[in-house]
Design an enzyme around this catalytic site. Structure first.
Site, PDB file in Angstrom:
ATOM      1  N   ARG A 197      -4.589   3.194  -9.196  1.00  0.00           N
ATOM      2  CA  ARG A 197      -3.778   2.792 -10.336  1.00  0.00           C
ATOM      3  C   ARG A 197      -4.504   3.187 -11.618  1.00  0.00           C
ATOM      4  O   ARG A 197      -5.670   3.538 -11.597  1.00  0.00           O
ATOM      5  CB  ARG A 197      -3.532   1.279 -10.319  1.00  0.00           C
TER       6      ARG A 197
ATOM      7  N   ARG B 155      -6.997  -0.689 -19.656  1.00  0.00           N
ATOM      8  CA  ARG B 155      -6.285  -1.817 -20.247  1.00  0.00           C
ATOM      9  C   ARG B 155      -6.161  -1.592 -21.742  1.00  0.00           C
ATOM     10  O   ARG B 155      -7.140  -1.206 -22.392  1.00  0.00           O
ATOM     11  CB  ARG B 155      -7.029  -3.128 -19.978  1.00  0.00           C
TER      12      ARG B 155
ATOM     13  N   ARG C 162     -20.864   6.043   3.216  1.00  0.00           N
ATOM     14  CA  ARG C 162     -21.942   6.004   2.243  1.00  0.00           C
ATOM     15  C   ARG C 162     -22.654   4.678   2.406  1.00  0.00           C
ATOM     16  O   ARG C 162     -22.049   3.665   2.784  1.00  0.00           O
ATOM     17  CB  ARG C 162     -21.398   6.121   0.818  1.00  0.00           C
TER      18      ARG C 162
ATOM     19  N   ARG D 266     -26.218   1.748 -10.546  1.00  0.00           N
ATOM     20  CA  ARG D 266     -26.095   0.529 -11.339  1.00  0.00           C
ATOM     21  C   ARG D 266     -27.350  -0.316 -11.176  1.00  0.00           C
ATOM     22  O   ARG D 266     -28.149  -0.099 -10.269  1.00  0.00           O
ATOM     23  CB  ARG D 266     -24.855  -0.277 -10.954  1.00  0.00           C
TER      24      ARG D 266
ATOM     25  N   GLU E 217     -29.709   0.265  -7.857  1.00  0.00           N
ATOM     26  CA  GLU E 217     -28.942   0.607  -6.658  1.00  0.00           C
ATOM     27  C   GLU E 217     -28.715   2.116  -6.585  1.00  0.00           C
ATOM     28  O   GLU E 217     -28.287   2.736  -7.559  1.00  0.00           O
ATOM     29  CB  GLU E 217     -27.598  -0.120  -6.671  1.00  0.00           C
TER      30      GLU E 217
ATOM     31  N   TYR F 163     -12.075   0.111   3.417  1.00  0.00           N
ATOM     32  CA  TYR F 163     -12.804  -0.778   2.545  1.00  0.00           C
ATOM     33  C   TYR F 163     -12.012  -2.060   2.359  1.00  0.00           C
ATOM     34  O   TYR F 163     -10.817  -2.037   2.068  1.00  0.00           O
ATOM     35  CB  TYR F 163     -13.083  -0.146   1.178  1.00  0.00           C
TER      36      TYR F 163
ATOM     37  N   ASP G 215     -12.322  -6.072   0.562  1.00  0.00           N
ATOM     38  CA  ASP G 215     -13.030  -7.113  -0.171  1.00  0.00           C
ATOM     39  C   ASP G 215     -13.135  -8.357   0.705  1.00  0.00           C
ATOM     40  O   ASP G 215     -12.468  -8.475   1.734  1.00  0.00           O
ATOM     41  CB  ASP G 215     -12.291  -7.450  -1.466  1.00  0.00           C
TER      42      ASP G 215
END
Length: 377
Positions: free
Chosen positions: A178, A182, A255, A285, A306, A354, A356
């Protein structure tokens, strides 16, 4: 039909723990359940532990912020451990400047040196977007079509290349599902109404899920399907699907990440997560874990750089790559899977997608409910 009396669950993360809990508390005569995990702890990649040096609660395998739009799932996890409100406000460092993510009105104005209002920003980004691209065929084209080159290069190109280890042109357009932008000043990384972090850590939730006299947890135990399947009435498997079938069609691409730890006093970066978007910076990050529990006060701090790399035999797989060659192999594994009996595949690794935490928990509850229903008919 009588219920299986001896069940094996492979994996002591949320998938396995939820199934073990649901079967234990929702059956009048719960089966004997053995939960095994090849690691030396429960909780899977959501494992948290109190650091002995700094007393900071750390997420050993990287940051995990629980978020969902499902009130039932939110109430479910809170029935084990109280969740404290937490809003993930990710920052991004690009060319020695700090920006807010997701890309929002502040990010746009800062990057382009503007002071646009929402409607002006929409028109401005529409001018930046590459409208010559009709149907994007890859990640880069998808980003250019919606964002234009400058936003894409600043926040997506370098980070994506480091994260996935390949040119963004090689990645499917579906990764950018998407418009990641914003047109207001909302810097909440997620849009779900329920967001938080358990005040006792994620491992405590899993521990309570597995706390039942009929559940036997065995850590440091490797699963071998050729031996285990014959010993149990049913197996719930949450490990890698290609490993289950002995890699007969080849290994699926993943990965993985690894971390470099640093300790200090006070506050290192002032935020939980900062992405490093420049391709020249090797890490993706930095997460400073004291900021994930702002209700605690710590004079000391701990942070992790990371890094992302290809998954090797000794690594823990994190993110399924799902390239065309991977999906061709996965389809073959699925065809073999459909012929299996006495085993249920669930979770991120077993379904090669993947997910969550809230997706994992919802799926596991549904799997357990269906299992109970099927044997009640």
């Amino acid at each position: 039909m009588s219920y299986p009396s001896d069940i094996l669950i492979v994996g002591a993360g949320f998938s396995g723990a939820v199934v073990a809990h649901e079967l234990s508390v929702n059956l009048e005569n719960p089966p004997k359940i053995t939960v095994i995990d090849q690691r030396n702890h429960i909780g899977g990649n959501c494992h948290t532990e109190r650091d002995s040096k700094t007393d900071v609660m750390i997420h050993r395998y990287g940051p995990h912020i629980f978020h969902t739009d499902n009130e039932g799932t939110w109430n479910y996890v809170n029935s084990f451990v109280k969740f404290r409100p937490f809003v993930n406000r990710v920052k991004a460092k690009y060319q020695n400047q700090i920006y807010s993510l997701p890309v929002n009105l502040h990010t746009i104005n800062q990057l382009f040196g503007q002071s646009l209002n929402p409607e002006e920003a929409k028109r401005f980004i529409d001018l930046q977007a590459d409208r010559t691209i009709d149907e994007p065929s890859n990640f880069e084209e998808q980003a250019l079509k919606f964002l234009g080159e400058k936003l894409y290069k600043a926040f997506f190109f370098g980070y994506t290349k480091k994260q996935w280890g390949c040119d963004p042109k090689e990645l499917p357009a579906s990764i950018l599902k998407r418009l990641p932008i914003r047109f207001n000043y909302d810097d909440n990384y997620y849009s779900d109404p329920y967001q938080g972090i358990p005040e006792e850590g994620y491992t405590e939730i899993v521990r309570k899920m597995l706390d039942h006299p009929n559940v036997n947890v065995q850590l440091g135990v490797k699963f071998h399907p050729e031996n285990s399947n014959q010993k149990y009435d049913h197996v719930f498997y949450s490990g890698p699907i290609d490993e289950y079938f002995g890699y007969r069609f080849g290994k699926l691409g993943y990965r993985t990440v690894y971390f470099e730890r640093e300790d200090g006093e006070g506050d290192f970066q002032g935020n939980a997560v900062i992405n490093y978007c420049d391709e020249s910076v090797p890490w993706t990050r930095i997460h400073e874990h004291k900021h994930f529990m702002p209700w605690e006060k710590n004079d000391k701090t701990i942070w992790f750089k990371e890094f992302s790399k290809e998954t090797e035999d000794s690594d823990i797989p994190y993110y399924p790559k799902r390239l065309i060659s991977d999906m061709e192999k996965f389809q073959k594994y699925q065809e073999v899977l459909e012929k299996q009996s006495g085993v249920t595949f669930l979770g991120r690794l077993a379904t090669y997608r993947y997910m969550d935490m809230h997706h994992v928990i919802q799926e596991a509850r549904e799997v357990a409910s269906k299992f109970i229903y099927d044997f009640a008919r």
